[in-house]
Design an enzyme around this catalytic site. Sequence first.
Site, PDB file in Angstrom:
ATOM      1  N   ARG A  50       0.756  -1.170   0.177  1.00 42.42           N
ATOM      2  CA  ARG A  50      -0.111   0.067  -0.186  1.00 42.42           C
ATOM      3  C   ARG A  50       0.834   1.338  -0.019  1.00 42.42           C
ATOM      4  O   ARG A  50       2.099   1.241   0.174  1.00 42.42           O
ATOM      5  CB  ARG A  50      -1.078  -0.244   1.167  1.00 42.42           C
ATOM      6  CG  ARG A  50      -0.609  -0.583   2.401  1.00 42.42           C
ATOM      7  CD  ARG A  50       0.342  -0.130   3.094  1.00 42.42           C
ATOM      8  NE  ARG A  50       0.166   1.393   3.529  1.00 42.42           N
ATOM      9  CZ  ARG A  50       0.991   2.446   3.698  1.00 42.42           C
ATOM     10  NH1 ARG A  50       2.319   2.092   3.561  1.00 42.42           N
ATOM     11  NH2 ARG A  50       0.819   3.570   3.746  1.00 42.42           N
ATOM     12  N   GLY A  51       0.259   2.535  -0.141  1.00 49.84           N
ATOM     13  CA  GLY A  51       0.782   3.679  -0.317  1.00 49.84           C
ATOM     14  C   GLY A  51       1.011   3.858  -1.857  1.00 49.84           C
ATOM     15  O   GLY A  51       1.400   3.004  -2.714  1.00 49.84           O
ATOM     16  N   ALA A  52       0.827   5.216  -2.173  1.00 51.45           N
ATOM     17  CA  ALA A  52       0.725   5.567  -3.582  1.00 51.45           C
ATOM     18  C   ALA A  52       1.764   5.095  -4.618  1.00 51.45           C
ATOM     19  O   ALA A  52       1.654   4.288  -5.267  1.00 51.45           O
ATOM     20  CB  ALA A  52       0.009   6.999  -3.705  1.00 51.45           C
ATOM     21  N   ARG A  93      -7.429  -0.779  -6.877  1.00 51.09           N
ATOM     22  CA  ARG A  93      -7.602   0.592  -5.976  1.00 51.09           C
ATOM     23  C   ARG A  93      -7.695   1.826  -6.822  1.00 51.09           C
ATOM     24  O   ARG A  93      -6.954   2.031  -7.471  1.00 51.09           O
ATOM     25  CB  ARG A  93      -6.653   0.645  -4.724  1.00 51.09           C
ATOM     26  CG  ARG A  93      -6.428  -0.383  -3.645  1.00 51.09           C
ATOM     27  CD  ARG A  93      -5.599  -0.344  -2.503  1.00 51.09           C
ATOM     28  NE  ARG A  93      -6.335   0.671  -1.477  1.00 51.09           N
ATOM     29  CZ  ARG A  93      -5.536   1.268  -0.834  1.00 51.09           C
ATOM     30  NH1 ARG A  93      -4.403   1.091  -0.533  1.00 51.09           N
ATOM     31  NH2 ARG A  93      -6.500   2.124  -0.018  1.00 51.09           N
ATOM     32  N   GLN A 199      -2.315   2.723  10.283  1.00 50.20           N
ATOM     33  CA  GLN A 199      -0.898   2.719   9.379  1.00 50.20           C
ATOM     34  C   GLN A 199       0.083   3.606  10.141  1.00 50.20           C
ATOM     35  O   GLN A 199       1.210   3.255  10.026  1.00 50.20           O
ATOM     36  CB  GLN A 199      -1.058   3.571   8.120  1.00 50.20           C
ATOM     37  CG  GLN A 199      -1.794   2.480   7.112  1.00 50.20           C
ATOM     38  CD  GLN A 199      -3.284   3.026   7.126  1.00 50.20           C
ATOM     39  OE1 GLN A 199      -3.912   3.180   8.024  1.00 50.20           O
ATOM     40  NE2 GLN A 199      -3.939   2.426   5.989  1.00 50.20           N
ATOM     41  N   ASP A 240      -2.002  10.541  -2.192  1.00 44.77           N
ATOM     42  CA  ASP A 240      -2.513   9.664  -3.289  1.00 44.77           C
ATOM     43  C   ASP A 240      -2.712  10.230  -4.509  1.00 44.77           C
ATOM     44  O   ASP A 240      -2.649   9.580  -5.491  1.00 44.77           O
ATOM     45  CB  ASP A 240      -3.551   8.891  -2.349  1.00 44.77           C
ATOM     46  CG  ASP A 240      -2.905   8.016  -1.325  1.00 44.77           C
ATOM     47  OD1 ASP A 240      -2.968   8.705  -0.216  1.00 44.77           O
ATOM     48  OD2 ASP A 240      -2.694   7.032  -1.367  1.00 44.77           O
ATOM     49  N   ASN A 250      -5.320  12.384   0.325  1.00 41.88           N
ATOM     50  CA  ASN A 250      -4.567  11.391   0.983  1.00 41.88           C
ATOM     51  C   ASN A 250      -5.445  10.718   2.279  1.00 41.88           C
ATOM     52  O   ASN A 250      -6.734  10.947   2.086  1.00 41.88           O
ATOM     53  CB  ASN A 250      -3.662  12.554   1.770  1.00 41.88           C
ATOM     54  CG  ASN A 250      -2.415  11.763   2.514  1.00 41.88           C
ATOM     55  OD1 ASN A 250      -1.832  10.980   1.649  1.00 41.88           O
ATOM     56  ND2 ASN A 250      -1.917  12.001   3.867  1.00 41.88           N
ATOM     57  N   LYS A 251      -4.760  10.022   2.866  1.00 43.45           N
ATOM     58  CA  LYS A 251      -5.203   9.139   3.968  1.00 43.45           C
ATOM     59  C   LYS A 251      -6.477   9.774   4.724  1.00 43.45           C
ATOM     60  O   LYS A 251      -6.131  11.002   5.112  1.00 43.45           O
ATOM     61  CB  LYS A 251      -4.333   8.567   4.899  1.00 43.45           C
ATOM     62  CG  LYS A 251      -4.747   7.565   6.071  1.00 43.45           C
ATOM     63  CD  LYS A 251      -5.739   6.408   5.404  1.00 43.45           C
ATOM     64  CE  LYS A 251      -5.012   5.725   4.428  1.00 43.45           C
ATOM     65  NZ  LYS A 251      -5.965   4.762   3.814  1.00 43.45           N
TER      66      LYS A 251
HETATM   67  O1  MRU Z   1      -4.580   2.949   2.133  1.00 42.65           O
HETATM   68  P1  MRU Z   1      -2.904   3.323   2.070  1.00 42.65           P
HETATM   69  O2  MRU Z   1      -2.278   2.791   3.329  1.00 42.65           O
HETATM   70  O3  MRU Z   1      -2.656   2.877   0.749  1.00 42.65           O
HETATM   71  O4  MRU Z   1      -2.867   4.817   2.084  1.00 42.65           O
HETATM   72  C1  MRU Z   1      -2.049   5.574   1.529  1.00 42.65           C
HETATM   73  C2  MRU Z   1      -1.172   6.313   2.362  1.00 42.65           C
HETATM   74  O5  MRU Z   1      -0.405   5.588   3.078  1.00 42.65           O
HETATM   75  C3  MRU Z   1      -1.256   7.522   2.357  1.00 42.65           C
HETATM   76  O6  MRU Z   1      -2.341   8.123   2.336  1.00 42.65           O
HETATM   77  C4  MRU Z   1      -0.011   8.208   2.219  1.00 42.65           C
HETATM   78  O7  MRU Z   1      -0.033   9.180   3.054  1.00 42.65           O
HETATM   79  C5  MRU Z   1       0.299   8.547   0.909  1.00 42.65           C
HETATM   80  S1  MRU Z   1       1.271   7.329   0.114  1.00 42.65           S
HETATM   81  C6  MRU Z   1       2.726   7.961   0.128  1.00 42.65           C
END
Ligand code: MRU
Length: 343
Positions: A50-52, A93, A199, A240, A250-251
């Site tokens: 996970r993470g963009a 996703r 996270q 993201d 973002n999250k």
């Molecule tokens: O749902 P996730 O864990 O894939 O979410 C992504 C993230 O961790 C973030 O929103 C993050 O801040 C950006 S990706 C480096």
Amino acid sequence: MNQPLSAVTFPDDGCELRIIDQTRLPGALVELALTTLPEMVDAIQSLRVRGAPALGVAGAVGLAVLAERAAIEGPATFDADMATAATALRSARPTAVNLAWAVDRVLAAGQVGGASPTVRATAMRTEASTILNDDIAMCARIGVSGATLLRSGMTVLTHCNAGALATAGIGTALAPIYTLHARGETIRVYANETRPLLQGARLTAWELDRAGVPVTLITDGMAASVMRSGVIDAVLVGADRIAANGDVANKIGTYGVAVLARHHGIPFYVLAPRSTLDPHTPHGDGMEIEMREASEVRAMGGVATAPGHVTVHNPAFDVTPAALVTAIVTDSGVFHPPYHFTA
Ligand code: MRU
């Protein structure tokens, strides 16, 4: 001294996508080798990777691995197999733009007119390796640029995880912290735990602590009073997807942190590679926000924390308006408002 983390790797034989299974952290550091489309889609949807930026690299490497296998089957099915795989990976996703961007790049690299599937798969493998190596380099550049916004002795707050586990390199929001830490500067981090999937607690606090960076974990509801106490000098978050006007997906919870930062006069910085920019989306209202299972909110670690039938609202991301963003740091440098990102 711990080894640097590699959230996504691509062994030289090109036969598997390797990821750290992030659902096992912080309890166990376990790698998975993925070779089939269902395994890859499941790993993405269940947040094993996970993470963009890491999603982009995983999508790219995943498609390249599947191309190697499809090439063995021969030309009759190669195009159809690649189209099916690309569609499934791209849509696993929806919010992180990096995933579709990287899958499309690898697919396009395989469009070599008149070439055999083997040659096309080799081109796709080369492109996936380029995407992976570029991500490592982009993280390093974000670290250097972001570090210019900070000073030794500062304390920053972050939300979710935008560190090494979210990329192929040293992270995005955490990159300046690692950069300064490597230079021997002192930077302290407050990490929001980041409900509902934690996270911030499971990943950010774990990887910073592992790297020897001083980190204090707080629950999301504590951010306001911590900011009010005057201890936070800056907020650093990842992204993201960033719209042309600088609105940032973002999250979930990031928007609230940005509002709090503005109220307390604390700079709010967004750090992301150019692959997270989406100049084709004019502003945040046009971004698809992933909705996730109610069970993520009704329970924690398999233990019920709410009545099983209660209605739940569970968007994985929110949009922070550009007006709340002090600066956006990409691998091309530091951008200040007004933001006008173009293709
Ligand atoms: O749902 P996730 O864990 O894939 O979410 C992504 C993230 O961790 C973030 O929103 C993050 O801040 C950006 S990706 C480096």
